[in-house]
Design a protein around this motif. Structure first.
Motif, PDB file in Angstrom:
ATOM      1  N   TYR A 184       0.842  -1.199   0.000  1.00 51.73           N
ATOM      2  CA  TYR A 184       0.000   0.000   0.000  1.00 51.73           C
ATOM      3  C   TYR A 184       0.877   1.248   0.000  1.00 51.73           C
ATOM      4  CZ  TYR A 184      -3.689  -3.165   1.620  1.00 51.73           C
ATOM      5  OH  TYR A 184      -4.580  -4.201   1.742  1.00 51.73           O
ATOM      6  N   ALA A 185       0.652   2.135  -0.963  1.00 49.41           N
ATOM      7  CA  ALA A 185       1.280   3.450  -0.914  1.00 49.41           C
ATOM      8  C   ALA A 185       0.463   4.284   0.063  1.00 49.41           C
ATOM      9  CB  ALA A 185       1.277   4.091  -2.301  1.00 49.41           C
ATOM     10  N   LYS A 186       1.101   5.182   0.755  1.00 55.93           N
ATOM     11  CA  LYS A 186       0.408   5.988   1.764  1.00 55.93           C
ATOM     12  C   LYS A 186       0.506   7.465   1.404  1.00 55.93           C
ATOM     13  CE  LYS A 186       1.585   2.399   4.972  1.00 55.93           C
ATOM     14  NZ  LYS A 186       2.327   2.007   6.154  1.00 55.93           N
ATOM     15  N   GLN A 187      -0.632   8.126   1.478  1.00 52.36           N
ATOM     16  CA  GLN A 187      -0.735   9.527   1.114  1.00 52.36           C
ATOM     17  C   GLN A 187      -1.476  10.274   2.216  1.00 52.36           C
ATOM     18  OE1 GLN A 187       0.691  10.404  -1.724  1.00 52.36           O
ATOM     19  NE2 GLN A 187       0.965   8.368  -2.583  1.00 52.36           N
ATOM     20  N   LEU A 188      -1.393  11.577   2.155  1.00 50.34           N
ATOM     21  CA  LEU A 188      -2.142  12.440   3.063  1.00 50.34           C
ATOM     22  C   LEU A 188      -3.280  13.078   2.283  1.00 50.34           C
ATOM     23  CD1 LEU A 188      -2.117  13.405   5.981  1.00 50.34           C
ATOM     24  CD2 LEU A 188      -0.713  15.320   5.261  1.00 50.34           C
ATOM     25  N   GLN A 189      -4.476  13.051   2.834  1.00 48.67           N
ATOM     26  CA  GLN A 189      -5.621  13.679   2.188  1.00 48.67           C
ATOM     27  C   GLN A 189      -5.401  15.187   2.119  1.00 48.67           C
ATOM     28  OE1 GLN A 189      -9.308  12.565   4.140  1.00 48.67           O
ATOM     29  NE2 GLN A 189      -8.602  10.458   4.384  1.00 48.67           N
ATOM     30  N   GLU A 190      -5.817  15.785   0.997  1.00 49.78           N
ATOM     31  CA  GLU A 190      -5.699  17.225   0.829  1.00 49.78           C
ATOM     32  C   GLU A 190      -7.062  17.790   0.457  1.00 49.78           C
ATOM     33  OE1 GLU A 190      -2.614  18.252  -1.907  1.00 49.78           O
ATOM     34  OE2 GLU A 190      -1.160  16.942  -0.936  1.00 49.78           O
ATOM     35  N   GLY A 191      -7.494  18.804   1.180  1.00 52.72           N
ATOM     36  CA  GLY A 191      -8.771  19.443   0.883  1.00 52.72           C
ATOM     37  C   GLY A 191      -9.497  19.827   2.152  1.00 52.72           C
ATOM     38  N   ASN A 192     -10.542  20.638   1.995  1.00 54.54           N
ATOM     39  CA  ASN A 192     -11.278  21.175   3.134  1.00 54.54           C
ATOM     40  C   ASN A 192     -12.432  20.293   3.597  1.00 54.54           C
ATOM     41  OD1 ASN A 192      -9.706  23.537   3.344  1.00 54.54           O
ATOM     42  ND2 ASN A 192     -10.782  24.376   1.582  1.00 54.54           N
ATOM     43  N   TYR A 246     -11.847  14.075  -4.379  1.00 53.63           N
ATOM     44  CA  TYR A 246     -11.551  14.594  -5.722  1.00 53.63           C
ATOM     45  C   TYR A 246     -10.036  14.655  -5.940  1.00 53.63           C
ATOM     46  CZ  TYR A 246     -10.974  17.826  -9.587  1.00 53.63           C
ATOM     47  OH  TYR A 246     -10.573  18.407 -10.762  1.00 53.63           O
ATOM     48  N   ASN A 247      -9.330  15.203  -4.964  1.00 54.77           N
ATOM     49  CA  ASN A 247      -7.876  15.319  -5.077  1.00 54.77           C
ATOM     50  C   ASN A 247      -7.204  13.948  -5.124  1.00 54.77           C
ATOM     51  OD1 ASN A 247      -7.854  18.127  -5.182  1.00 54.77           O
ATOM     52  ND2 ASN A 247      -7.797  18.315  -2.966  1.00 54.77           N
ATOM     53  N   GLY A 248      -7.722  12.990  -4.360  1.00 59.60           N
ATOM     54  CA  GLY A 248      -7.176  11.636  -4.402  1.00 59.60           C
ATOM     55  C   GLY A 248      -7.373  10.991  -5.757  1.00 59.60           C
ATOM     56  N   PHE A 249      -8.575  11.136  -6.321  1.00 59.42           N
ATOM     57  CA  PHE A 249      -8.841  10.577  -7.649  1.00 59.42           C
ATOM     58  C   PHE A 249      -7.992  11.262  -8.709  1.00 59.42           C
ATOM     59  CE2 PHE A 249     -12.896   9.187  -5.675  1.00 59.42           C
ATOM     60  CZ  PHE A 249     -12.807   7.829  -5.987  1.00 59.42           C
ATOM     61  N   LYS A 250      -7.854  12.590  -8.597  1.00 58.93           N
ATOM     62  CA  LYS A 250      -7.056  13.337  -9.549  1.00 58.93           C
ATOM     63  C   LYS A 250      -5.587  12.880  -9.496  1.00 58.93           C
ATOM     64  CE  LYS A 250      -6.022  17.852  -9.230  1.00 58.93           C
ATOM     65  NZ  LYS A 250      -6.274  19.282  -9.051  1.00 58.93           N
ATOM     66  N   SER A 251      -5.083  12.669  -8.304  1.00 60.20           N
ATOM     67  CA  SER A 251      -3.713  12.211  -8.117  1.00 60.20           C
ATOM     68  C   SER A 251      -3.516  10.804  -8.645  1.00 60.20           C
ATOM     69  CB  SER A 251      -3.355  12.268  -6.625  1.00 60.20           C
ATOM     70  OG  SER A 251      -2.125  11.640  -6.392  1.00 60.20           O
ATOM     71  N   GLY A 252      -4.520   9.953  -8.439  1.00 56.45           N
ATOM     72  CA  GLY A 252      -4.428   8.556  -8.870  1.00 56.45           C
ATOM     73  C   GLY A 252      -4.515   8.439 -10.370  1.00 56.45           C
TER      74      GLY A 252
END
Length: 98
Positions: free
Chosen positions: A77-85, A92-98
Motif C-alpha cells: 500500500y502506498a500511503k498519502q495524506l488527504q488534501e482538501g477542506n 476529488y484530489n485523491g482521484f485526480k492524483s491517482g
C-alpha cells in the motif's frame, strides 16, 4: 515489488487516523469513544485483510498524518495524506492524483 503489480487499476482507501474521539463520531455518541475506536480498528483490519491480495495498485489516504507503524503493509500500500477542506474535495484530489 507488489506495490506496482497492476498500474492499470488503482484502489483508493480513505481513512481517518484511528484516534480516540476522532472516528465514528455518530456511533461514539451512542456507545462511547473507546467502543467506537475499537469497532473502527476492526473495520480497518478487515479492509486491509480483504484488499491485500487484490491485483491492483493500492493507496491509503490518511486524514491527518501518515503514521510510521500502521496496519497497512508498505510493500503493498502506498500511503498519502488527504488534501482538501471537506471529504468531497479530499476524494476529488485523491482521484485526480491517482
Amino acid at each position: 515489488m507488489k506495490l506496482e503489480e497492476n498500474k492499470d487499476r488503482l484502489l483508493l482507501i480513505f481513512t481517518r487516523n484511528p484516534k480516540l474521539g476522532k472516528c465514528k463520531k455518530r456511533l461514539a455518541a451512542v456507545i462511547g469513544d473507546q467502543a467506537a475506536l475499537d469497532i473502527y480498528m476492526i473495520l480497518l483490519q478487515h479492509t486491509a485483510e480483504i484488499t491485500k491480495d487484490l491485483n491492483c495498485s493500492k493507496e491509503v489516504y490518511y486524514s491527518e498524518e501518515i503514521p510510521e507503524n500502521d496496519l497497512w503493509d508498505k510493500d503493498n500500500y502506498a500511503k498519502q495524506l488527504q488534501e482538501g477542506n471537506d471529504l468531497g474535495e479530499r476524494m476529488y484530489n485523491g482521484f485526480k492524483s491517482g
